[in-house]
Design a protein around this motif. Sequence first.
Motif, PDB file in Angstrom:
ATOM      1  N   GLY A 166       2.060  31.316 -26.315  1.00  0.00           N
ATOM      2  CA  GLY A 166       2.381  32.532 -27.042  1.00  0.00           C
ATOM      3  C   GLY A 166       3.838  32.546 -27.437  1.00  0.00           C
ATOM      4  N   PRO A 167       4.227  33.549 -28.225  1.00  0.00           N
ATOM      5  CA  PRO A 167       5.626  33.625 -28.663  1.00  0.00           C
ATOM      6  C   PRO A 167       6.560  33.908 -27.491  1.00  0.00           C
ATOM      7  N   ILE A 168       7.717  33.263 -27.502  1.00  0.00           N
ATOM      8  CA  ILE A 168       8.704  33.394 -26.425  1.00  0.00           C
ATOM      9  C   ILE A 168       9.919  34.145 -26.954  1.00  0.00           C
ATOM     10  N   THR A 169      10.366  35.119 -26.159  1.00  0.00           N
ATOM     11  CA  THR A 169      11.552  35.887 -26.520  1.00  0.00           C
ATOM     12  C   THR A 169      12.828  35.194 -26.084  1.00  0.00           C
ATOM     13  N   ASP A 170      12.838  34.654 -24.838  1.00  0.00           N
ATOM     14  CA  ASP A 170      14.056  34.043 -24.311  1.00  0.00           C
ATOM     15  C   ASP A 170      13.711  33.039 -23.222  1.00  0.00           C
ATOM     16  N   VAL A 171      14.556  32.024 -23.073  1.00  0.00           N
ATOM     17  CA  VAL A 171      14.454  31.052 -21.985  1.00  0.00           C
ATOM     18  C   VAL A 171      15.808  31.013 -21.299  1.00  0.00           C
ATOM     19  N   TYR A 172      15.802  31.201 -19.969  1.00  0.00           N
ATOM     20  CA  TYR A 172      17.050  31.225 -19.208  1.00  0.00           C
ATOM     21  C   TYR A 172      16.941  30.257 -18.035  1.00  0.00           C
ATOM     22  N   ILE A 173      17.851  29.295 -17.985  1.00  0.00           N
ATOM     23  CA  ILE A 173      17.920  28.334 -16.880  1.00  0.00           C
ATOM     24  C   ILE A 173      19.248  28.579 -16.168  1.00  0.00           C
ATOM     25  N   PRO A 174      19.218  29.211 -14.985  1.00  0.00           N
ATOM     26  CA  PRO A 174      20.468  29.462 -14.255  1.00  0.00           C
ATOM     27  C   PRO A 174      21.134  28.159 -13.810  1.00  0.00           C
ATOM     28  N   ASP A 194      24.450  26.340 -11.457  1.00  0.00           N
ATOM     29  CA  ASP A 194      25.363  26.520 -10.340  1.00  0.00           C
ATOM     30  C   ASP A 194      26.766  26.766 -10.885  1.00  0.00           C
ATOM     31  N   TYR A 195      27.483  27.667 -10.278  1.00  0.00           N
ATOM     32  CA  TYR A 195      28.813  28.039 -10.755  1.00  0.00           C
ATOM     33  C   TYR A 195      29.797  26.874 -10.712  1.00  0.00           C
ATOM     34  N   TYR A 196      29.745  26.089  -9.657  1.00  0.00           N
ATOM     35  CA  TYR A 196      30.730  25.029  -9.469  1.00  0.00           C
ATOM     36  C   TYR A 196      30.338  23.709 -10.128  1.00  0.00           C
ATOM     37  N   THR A 197      29.080  23.323 -10.018  1.00  0.00           N
ATOM     38  CA  THR A 197      28.669  22.017 -10.535  1.00  0.00           C
ATOM     39  C   THR A 197      28.124  22.074 -11.960  1.00  0.00           C
ATOM     40  N   ARG A 198      27.771  23.259 -12.427  1.00  0.00           N
ATOM     41  CA  ARG A 198      27.184  23.460 -13.771  1.00  0.00           C
ATOM     42  C   ARG A 198      25.831  22.767 -13.932  1.00  0.00           C
ATOM     43  N   ARG A 199      25.206  22.405 -12.811  1.00  0.00           N
ATOM     44  CA  ARG A 199      23.870  21.800 -12.854  1.00  0.00           C
ATOM     45  C   ARG A 199      22.820  22.897 -12.711  1.00  0.00           C
ATOM     46  N   SER A 200      21.622  22.607 -13.157  1.00  0.00           N
ATOM     47  CA  SER A 200      20.521  23.548 -13.042  1.00  0.00           C
ATOM     48  C   SER A 200      20.256  23.863 -11.577  1.00  0.00           C
ATOM     49  N   ARG A 201      19.875  25.103 -11.298  1.00  0.00           N
ATOM     50  CA  ARG A 201      19.577  25.505  -9.923  1.00  0.00           C
ATOM     51  C   ARG A 201      18.122  25.242  -9.565  1.00  0.00           C
ATOM     52  N   GLY A 202      17.352  24.672 -10.484  1.00  0.00           N
ATOM     53  CA  GLY A 202      15.988  24.257 -10.161  1.00  0.00           C
ATOM     54  C   GLY A 202      14.913  25.258 -10.531  1.00  0.00           C
ATOM     55  N   PHE A 203      15.271  26.325 -11.222  1.00  0.00           N
ATOM     56  CA  PHE A 203      14.265  27.279 -11.667  1.00  0.00           C
ATOM     57  C   PHE A 203      14.677  27.846 -13.017  1.00  0.00           C
ATOM     58  N   ALA A 204      13.731  28.527 -13.657  1.00  0.00           N
ATOM     59  CA  ALA A 204      13.991  29.096 -14.973  1.00  0.00           C
ATOM     60  C   ALA A 204      13.165  30.359 -15.155  1.00  0.00           C
ATOM     61  N   TYR A 205      13.562  31.170 -16.116  1.00  0.00           N
ATOM     62  CA  TYR A 205      12.813  32.362 -16.503  1.00  0.00           C
ATOM     63  C   TYR A 205      12.438  32.228 -17.972  1.00  0.00           C
ATOM     64  N   ILE A 206      11.177  32.484 -18.268  1.00  0.00           N
ATOM     65  CA  ILE A 206      10.716  32.476 -19.644  1.00  0.00           C
ATOM     66  C   ILE A 206      10.216  33.874 -19.953  1.00  0.00           C
ATOM     67  N   GLN A 207      10.772  34.487 -20.977  1.00  0.00           N
ATOM     68  CA  GLN A 207      10.424  35.865 -21.298  1.00  0.00           C
ATOM     69  C   GLN A 207       9.515  35.916 -22.520  1.00  0.00           C
ATOM     70  N   TYR A 208       8.418  36.640 -22.348  1.00  0.00           N
ATOM     71  CA  TYR A 208       7.463  36.871 -23.426  1.00  0.00           C
ATOM     72  C   TYR A 208       7.633  38.290 -23.943  1.00  0.00           C
ATOM     73  N   PRO A 209       7.194  38.572 -25.171  1.00  0.00           N
ATOM     74  CA  PRO A 209       7.458  39.887 -25.757  1.00  0.00           C
ATOM     75  C   PRO A 209       6.712  41.052 -25.104  1.00  0.00           C
ATOM     76  N   SER A 210       5.550  40.823 -24.516  1.00  0.00           N
ATOM     77  CA  SER A 210       4.822  41.955 -23.939  1.00  0.00           C
ATOM     78  C   SER A 210       4.219  41.588 -22.589  1.00  0.00           C
ATOM     79  N   TYR A 211       4.066  42.599 -21.763  1.00  0.00           N
ATOM     80  CA  TYR A 211       3.499  42.436 -20.434  1.00  0.00           C
ATOM     81  C   TYR A 211       2.041  42.006 -20.518  1.00  0.00           C
ATOM     82  N   HIS A 212       1.298  42.560 -21.458  1.00  0.00           N
ATOM     83  CA  HIS A 212      -0.125  42.243 -21.585  1.00  0.00           C
ATOM     84  C   HIS A 212      -0.336  40.777 -21.974  1.00  0.00           C
TER      85      HIS A 212
END
Length: 79
Positions: free
Chosen positions: A34-42, A44-62
Amino acid sequence: MSRYSRPPNTSLYIRNVPDNARAEELRSMFGKYGPITDVYIPTDYYTRRSRGFAYIQYPSYHLLIIIITTTYLHVFLYS
């Protein structure tokens, strides 16, 4: 609407994301559901490497509930 109520969360939490994963790769991988609103990969503050998880946001809860349900049933029925 109560002042404490807010809309339901429309983000999908993804675990075990590799360090070299990019937002574009996740967008193309999960965009087929489905359509994706945003992708966020946190990162690490010091190493700038991925913390191993991500959030994918879709436009609606349903839409998110439909995606989770159909993906879970597909994995459960065909594995």
